[in-house]
Structure formats: structure tokens, C-alpha cells
Design a protein around this motif. Sequence first.
Motif, short mmCIF file in Angstrom:
data_model
loop_
_atom_site.label_atom_id
_atom_site.label_comp_id
_atom_site.label_asym_id
_atom_site.label_seq_id
_atom_site.Cartn_x
_atom_site.Cartn_y
_atom_site.Cartn_z
N PHE A 109 5.76 7.37 -21.67
CA PHE A 109 5.88 8.62 -21.63
C PHE A 109 6.73 8.22 -23.22
N SER A 110 7.24 7.17 -23.44
CA SER A 110 7.94 6.66 -24.77
C SER A 110 7.02 6.11 -25.71
N TRP A 111 5.51 5.84 -24.68
CA TRP A 111 4.55 4.85 -25.65
C TRP A 111 3.57 5.85 -25.80
N ALA A 112 2.99 6.65 -25.61
CA ALA A 112 2.22 7.56 -25.57
C ALA A 112 2.50 9.29 -25.82
N SER A 113 1.90 10.49 -26.21
CA SER A 113 2.21 11.30 -26.24
C SER A 113 2.40 11.97 -25.22
N PRO A 114 2.83 12.97 -25.03
CA PRO A 114 2.48 13.65 -23.67
C PRO A 114 0.82 13.65 -22.74
N GLN A 115 0.10 14.58 -23.83
CA GLN A 115 -1.23 14.66 -23.39
C GLN A 115 -1.57 13.72 -22.64
N TRP A 116 -1.67 13.00 -23.33
CA TRP A 116 -2.45 11.06 -22.96
C TRP A 116 -1.96 10.24 -21.28
N ALA A 117 0.13 10.32 -22.00
CA ALA A 117 0.50 9.71 -20.82
C ALA A 117 0.52 10.12 -19.32
N TRP A 118 -0.15 11.16 -19.02
CA TRP A 118 0.24 11.44 -17.50
C TRP A 118 -1.37 10.93 -17.43
N ARG A 119 -2.09 10.98 -18.16
CA ARG A 119 -3.49 10.17 -17.92
C ARG A 119 -3.22 8.78 -17.71
N VAL A 120 -2.51 7.83 -18.36
CA VAL A 120 -2.68 6.93 -18.18
C VAL A 120 -1.57 6.78 -16.82
N LEU A 121 -0.79 7.47 -16.33
CA LEU A 121 0.24 7.37 -15.82
C LEU A 121 -1.17 7.62 -14.42
N GLY A 146 0.94 -1.32 0.06
CA GLY A 146 -0.08 -0.21 -0.60
C GLY A 146 0.96 1.31 -0.33
N TRP A 147 2.04 1.44 0.96
CA TRP A 147 2.64 2.67 0.97
C TRP A 147 3.62 2.60 -0.18
N ALA A 148 3.53 1.91 -1.10
CA ALA A 148 5.00 1.23 -2.23
C ALA A 148 3.61 1.93 -3.61
N LEU A 149 2.55 1.72 -3.64
CA LEU A 149 2.15 1.84 -4.90
C LEU A 149 1.64 3.25 -4.34
N ASP A 150 1.26 4.25 -3.30
CA ASP A 150 0.72 5.41 -2.68
C ASP A 150 2.30 6.45 -3.40
N ALA A 151 3.66 5.36 -3.07
CA ALA A 151 4.31 6.57 -3.43
C ALA A 151 4.83 6.66 -5.16
N LEU A 152 4.23 5.38 -5.47
CA LEU A 152 4.30 5.49 -6.95
C LEU A 152 3.51 6.24 -7.34
N ASP A 153 2.43 6.89 -7.31
CA ASP A 153 1.28 7.72 -7.38
C ASP A 153 2.02 9.15 -7.19
N THR A 154 2.45 9.99 -5.72
CA THR A 154 2.87 10.95 -5.88
C THR A 154 3.78 11.25 -6.03
N GLN A 155 5.19 10.62 -6.62
CA GLN A 155 5.77 11.15 -7.69
C GLN A 155 6.23 10.93 -8.65
N ALA A 156 4.39 10.14 -8.92
CA ALA A 156 4.94 10.63 -10.64
C ALA A 156 3.77 12.00 -10.57
#
Length: 436
Positions: free
Chosen positions: A161-173, A21-31
Motif C-alpha cells: 500500500f506504500s507502493w501502489a494506489s489503494p484501488q490496485w494495492a488490494w489486488r496485488v495483495l 500451507g497454514w501460514a500462507l492461508d493465514a496471510l490471505d485471510t488476514q490480508a
Amino acid sequence: MNWYREISPTEKRTLWTCFGGWALDALDTQAFSLVIPALIATWGIGKGQAGLIGGATLVAGALGGLLAGVLSDRYGRVRALQITVLWFSLFTLLSACAQNYEQLLVLKSLQGLGFGGEWTAGSVLLSETIRAQHRGKTMGIVQSAWGFGWAAAVLLYAIVFSWASPQWAWRVLFALGALPALLLLYVRRNVPEPPRDTSSATARKLDAKLPVLGIFDRSVIRTTIVGGLIGLGAHGGYHAITTWLPTYLKTERHLSVLGTGGYLAVVIVAFICGCFVSAWLQDRIGRRMNLILFALCCAVTVNLYVFLPIGDTAMLMLSFPLGFFSAGIPATLGALFNELYPQGVRGTGVGFCYNFGRIVSAGFPVLVGHMGNSMPIGSALGIDAGAAYGLVVIAALLLPETRGRTIAPVHARGEPGLSSAPAPSEQKPAAQAHRA
């Protein structure tokens, strides 16, 4: 790893649930910090607006930590963990669907409530499940999950970000940040609620009060005040460093190391190593001595950073001890705060001590900026961080050593190998424990 073989299946499941749970929280916060340029380009917002999202999320996280502590005392540790994980996952997913800046600001703020709450609920659950002699190690290991989540965010950022354009990549992340919801299924099936202690007079007295009032009862108010000061100093030093050190090194020292991938890798590895060493050390030398040791080392390292005349290579090398020592402090707080409180108000007490400091510590970066008007910013940073970590040292000296306290009366499911004795803090009022 002999200690890991000693702990029961329930202890192991609880450990890895809280770690995940804490690792996944960190993933989103740092993303979020990684996708700021994409958000600026997508909506044409300024850096200040992007920073407001991050700031609002952190403030909401502190409030969520306070609320989750109260919920865990009132409705149970496991239920509070489930609520915070579900809340965090839902608003993380909704953030990926935001259509404008205003929507993202609101959704990320709401997400922050779950982010802060997950640490509090998970910390209390783990502390009451793990046996006393290994509590420090497990709490420190869970804190290291932040570094692993941080590394995962960097890796996923590079892939998406190597797979999708920036305007969509952040949504995927952001959408990937909804993964903690999968923990709910595991928690419901595999993580039991720790038993409730109703045997002592102190426990019954505090249970009769609202948890938020119970932490100011005469028997524990000293703990609440001193614990809040430790949280204030720990977060104050950290926020002063992370806010002003990059600016100082770039503008006054003209160093470029902070913009390199090598610096980021060193900091992440140092954080993980610091958590693991702190985890092992606090079960050997005690919570107080461990906290004092890492706080003093943090103060010294920061001042070496700002006063030594060194270049990029040396600065990169010095970033390892800075990240290492700064990680050892939060890795100690989980065990220490949980062992200071009786069970009836433990969640509220842990939530207050940790998150009161997070909120009030916002004044430390402001103080550095104000002092920087009349002195070099490096000098202001060294003084400010030294004062913050000095507060941690002084406050730690005012607390009793808690290593080895048994804080849950009976282990869930009666698994063998765990003590069933009530905690020392629950056998006698906290005020007496302080005098011991």
C-alpha cells in the motif's frame, strides 16, 4: 530441540509443508481484513457488505474442512492436500481479478472451501507421519504458523500500500495469496502418503462404509458427539470474544488501545507464544489436561477484561495472556481429534469435530447481543465466553487421554526410529478405548 534432531527427513518435510500451507492461508485471510477500507472505497460498498464477504468465506471454510476430511479418507491424505492447496490458490488469484462486489463475494466464498480444507487434510497427514511422542509438539508448531502468516500479511500490507494506489494495492495483495500453489511441486516430490491400516476388524468395518457415515458408527459415535462439543465450545468462545470485545472496550470502556499497532503486535506475538507453549505442554501433561488448563485460563482472562476497572496500558498488557491462552486451545485440537479416530474415518472425524463447531458457534455472538439487551454487554460477554469454555472443559473430561497413541501402522518408506505398532484406537474398538 533434541526432539527435532530425532525425527526423520520425511517427518521434517511433512512438518514444514503443513506449516507453510497454514501460514500462507493465514496471510490471505488476514490480508482481507486489512484491505476492507480499500474495497469500500473502490466499489462504494457498505461495511455490512464487506462483512458478508468475510462471513461467507468462514462458512465456506467450515464446509471445505468437512469435505476435505471425506476426500482424505477416500482418496488419500496427500491427494486431498494437493486438491485443497490448488483450489485455494486458484480462487485467491481469481479474487484479485474481480470486477465488482458480487464477483468478489462468490470467488472469496469458493476460496474459503480450500482454506478450510487445507487445515483438515494437512492435520491428518501430519498426525499419521509424525511419531507419537512428538505429535503434540509438531501440531502445535503448525498452528503457530497462523501467527507468522498474520504478521506477514501486516508487513506486506504496509509495503504494497506504500507502493501502489489503494484501488490496485488490494489486488496485488490478493495475488500474492496464490503463493501456496508453489507447495504443490514440493508436495508431489517430497511428501509420501501414510500407509493404510487394513489389519484390524474395526478398520475393515469402517472402510466398508462411506466416511461420512462411518463417524456415526456405534464404535465411534461417542467420540464424534463429544469431539463436536469441544469444537463448538472452543470456536464459540473465540468468536464471542473477537466479535464483541472490541465493541465493548470502545463503546462502554472508551479505550483506544484496540486501534493501535502495539495492540496488534502484542496479540500476534501472544498467539505464537501460546501455540509453542501448548505444543510443548501437551506432550508433557497430556491432551485433556492441556485443553482444560487453557480453556479455564481463557474464561478467567476474559472476565478480567470485562470486569476489572483498568486503563489503556493495563489493557494492552492484559491482551497478551488473552491471546496466549486462546491460542493454546486450537493448538491442542489437531493432535487430540486425530488420535481419537481409527484411520479409515480419521479425516472425516477430524473435519467434523473441528468444523461442526465453527458453523454452530455462530450462535454464541448472537447470544451475547441478545443478552446485551437486558444486561451490560461486558457481563453478557463474560457469561457467554465462560459457558463456551466451560463446555470445552466438561467435554474434555468425557474423553480418554490419547497422548502417546501410535495411529499409523507403518511409517512411510520404512524409515528407522518409528513405531510400526497399530494404534491403540485401532487395536480395539473406540467404545472400549473410552472405557479404558
